[in-house]
Design a protein around this motif. Structure first.
Motif, PDB file in Angstrom:
ATOM      1  N   SER A  92       0.932  -1.092   0.146  1.00 42.26           N
ATOM      2  CA  SER A  92       0.003   0.067  -0.055  1.00 42.26           C
ATOM      3  C   SER A  92       0.917   1.244  -0.053  1.00 42.26           C
ATOM      4  CB  SER A  92      -0.890   0.000   1.323  1.00 42.26           C
ATOM      5  OG  SER A  92      -1.696   1.109   1.216  1.00 42.26           O
ATOM      6  N   ASN A 119      -4.058  -6.442   8.449  1.00 39.81           N
ATOM      7  CA  ASN A 119      -4.939  -6.234   7.011  1.00 39.81           C
ATOM      8  C   ASN A 119      -5.701  -7.768   7.143  1.00 39.81           C
ATOM      9  OD1 ASN A 119      -5.812  -6.731   4.437  1.00 39.81           O
ATOM     10  ND2 ASN A 119      -4.464  -4.969   4.020  1.00 39.81           N
ATOM     11  N   ASN A 122      -3.908 -10.515   5.433  1.00 38.76           N
ATOM     12  CA  ASN A 122      -2.509 -10.740   5.657  1.00 38.76           C
ATOM     13  C   ASN A 122      -2.208 -12.214   5.649  1.00 38.76           C
ATOM     14  OD1 ASN A 122      -1.540  -8.397   5.602  1.00 38.76           O
ATOM     15  ND2 ASN A 122      -1.088  -8.146   7.835  1.00 38.76           N
ATOM     16  N   HIS A 181      -4.670   2.318   5.546  1.00 41.14           N
ATOM     17  CA  HIS A 181      -5.177   1.167   4.630  1.00 41.14           C
ATOM     18  C   HIS A 181      -6.827   1.088   5.031  1.00 41.14           C
ATOM     19  CE1 HIS A 181      -5.780  -2.507   7.130  1.00 41.14           C
ATOM     20  NE2 HIS A 181      -4.887  -1.800   7.949  1.00 41.14           N
ATOM     21  N   SER A 185      -7.916  -1.369   0.135  1.00 46.54           N
ATOM     22  CA  SER A 185      -6.598  -1.208  -0.172  1.00 46.54           C
ATOM     23  C   SER A 185      -6.212  -2.722  -0.638  1.00 46.54           C
ATOM     24  CB  SER A 185      -5.967  -1.204   1.000  1.00 46.54           C
ATOM     25  OG  SER A 185      -6.137   0.354   1.572  1.00 46.54           O
ATOM     26  N   TRP A 188      -2.687  -7.091   1.232  1.00 51.15           N
ATOM     27  CA  TRP A 188      -2.003  -7.281   2.559  1.00 51.15           C
ATOM     28  C   TRP A 188      -1.046  -6.228   3.104  1.00 51.15           C
ATOM     29  CZ3 TRP A 188       3.424  -6.892   2.112  1.00 51.15           C
ATOM     30  CH2 TRP A 188       3.968  -6.681   0.746  1.00 51.15           C
TER      31      TRP A 188
END
Length: 330
Positions: A92, A119, A122, A181, A185, A188
């Motif tokens: 990001s 996130n 992830n 984020h 987004s 991850w």
């Protein structure tokens, strides 16, 4: 959020103080409901990452008036307050921003960066987030998956939800809010040094990283993590240590008043305040910034609160009131 892995570094031990302890009342916030005020004990040094216990200055909470992924077993690490953030984000590259709802509010012109921890995607990108990155005084993973409740409610979902609620409250005050984020987004990240960079680039007046811990059953309560003094590599927190302490103690006082969540009973000596020097998101920040662990997702009592939308609104309210108090004084 707790992490178990080869590079896990628990909070540091408190070093013996070299000077008499000076206790100052930091967070008397005007106005209102019976809550907790925050006292900051000044003195002593911040230790090295990797030692046990909390580092840097000690704090004391005493009663005063104040306003109102994937599940993982982390029970083996009861003192795990967990941040294993790291460096450069590749997932990001820019903040997610929205204009203030009330452009003429009392805090028009102020900028706050909200960093929702982790996130939700992830866990599908373990190789990418495991990449080691420079955090100034060492190296850490880019990011981690975060923790979850025993029923599978992910920390990353919790942090995004609270971040959205907090953004709405701050925008009503005229604040320009940027998220590191959001749901739109990439899948991850971002890595933790990128999260810090977003706040720095925005020249934020305040930044907050939202998390929930993953310690053992019976370990409960919130704690706010302050940056310790770091001057190594690309990190120099010395200019932000004082303002971040002010921001963090205000948030702690308002948070306990708004939510009824007690200060952590397993970190910070019952103060709700911990100082760390091993977190990339703090080490690399050039603006006042704190982390908040809103509770322990693996404790039955805490998880019942963390999974309740009405309580999450109270959590956002407490953070908002602390940040607004800080912004009015800054």
């Amino acid at each position: 959020m707790s992490y178990v892995g080869p590079d896990f570094e628990p909070p540091q031990s408190r070093r013996p103080r070299r000077a008499p302890l000076t206790v100052a009342l930091i967070a008397l916030v005007p106005g209102v409901l019976l809550g907790w005020g925050v006292y900051e004990a000044v003195g002593g040094g911040s230790g090295d990452p990797g030692a046990a216990g909390s580092a840097g200055s000690a704090s004391t909470l005493s009663r005063t008036r104040s306003p109102g992924a994937e599940p993982r077993d982390t029970s083996a690490a009861p003192h795990d307050d967990g941040k294993k953030p790291g460096g450069p984000a590749t997932a990001s590259g820019s903040a997610t921003a929205s204009g203030p709802v009330n452009a003429s509010g009392p805090l028009k012109g102020k900028v706050v960066v909200i960093d929702p921890g982790h996130n939700p995607g992830n866990f599908r990108h373990t190789a990418e987030i495991a990449r080691q990155v420079d955090v100034g005084n060492g190296h850490k993973e880019c990011d981690t998956t975060g923790t979850s409740t025993n029923s599978g409610y992910a920390e990353a979902r919790f942090t995004l939800d609270v971040a959205h609620r907090l953004r709405t409250l701050l925008e009503k005050q005229g604040v320009t809010v940027k998220l590191t984020h959001d749901a739109d987004s990439p899948a991850w990240g971002p890595c933790v040094n990128e999260r810090a960079r977003i706040g720095n680039t925005a020249r934020a007046d305040a930044a907050i990283s939202i998390h929930a811990d993953g310690s053992a059953e019976g370990n409960r309560g919130f704690h706010v993590i302050l940056p310790g003094s770091v001057h190594a590599g690309g990190a120099d927190t010395r200019p932000i240590v004082g303002p971040s302490r002010d921001l963090g103690t205000r948030i702690a006082g308002y948070f306990v008043s708004a939510t009824g969540e007690p200060p952590s009973n397993y970190l910070g000596g019952g103060t709700g305040i911990v100082t760390r020097t091993d977190l990339g998101g703090l080490n690399l920040s050039t603006v006042p910034k704190v982390f908040i662990e809103c509770g322990n997702m693996r404790d039955t009592k805490d998880s019942a609160r963390l999974t309740d939308g009405a309580w999450r609104q109270k959590a956002a309210q407490g953070m908002s009131e602390g940040i607004v108090s800080f912004l009015h004084e800054s």
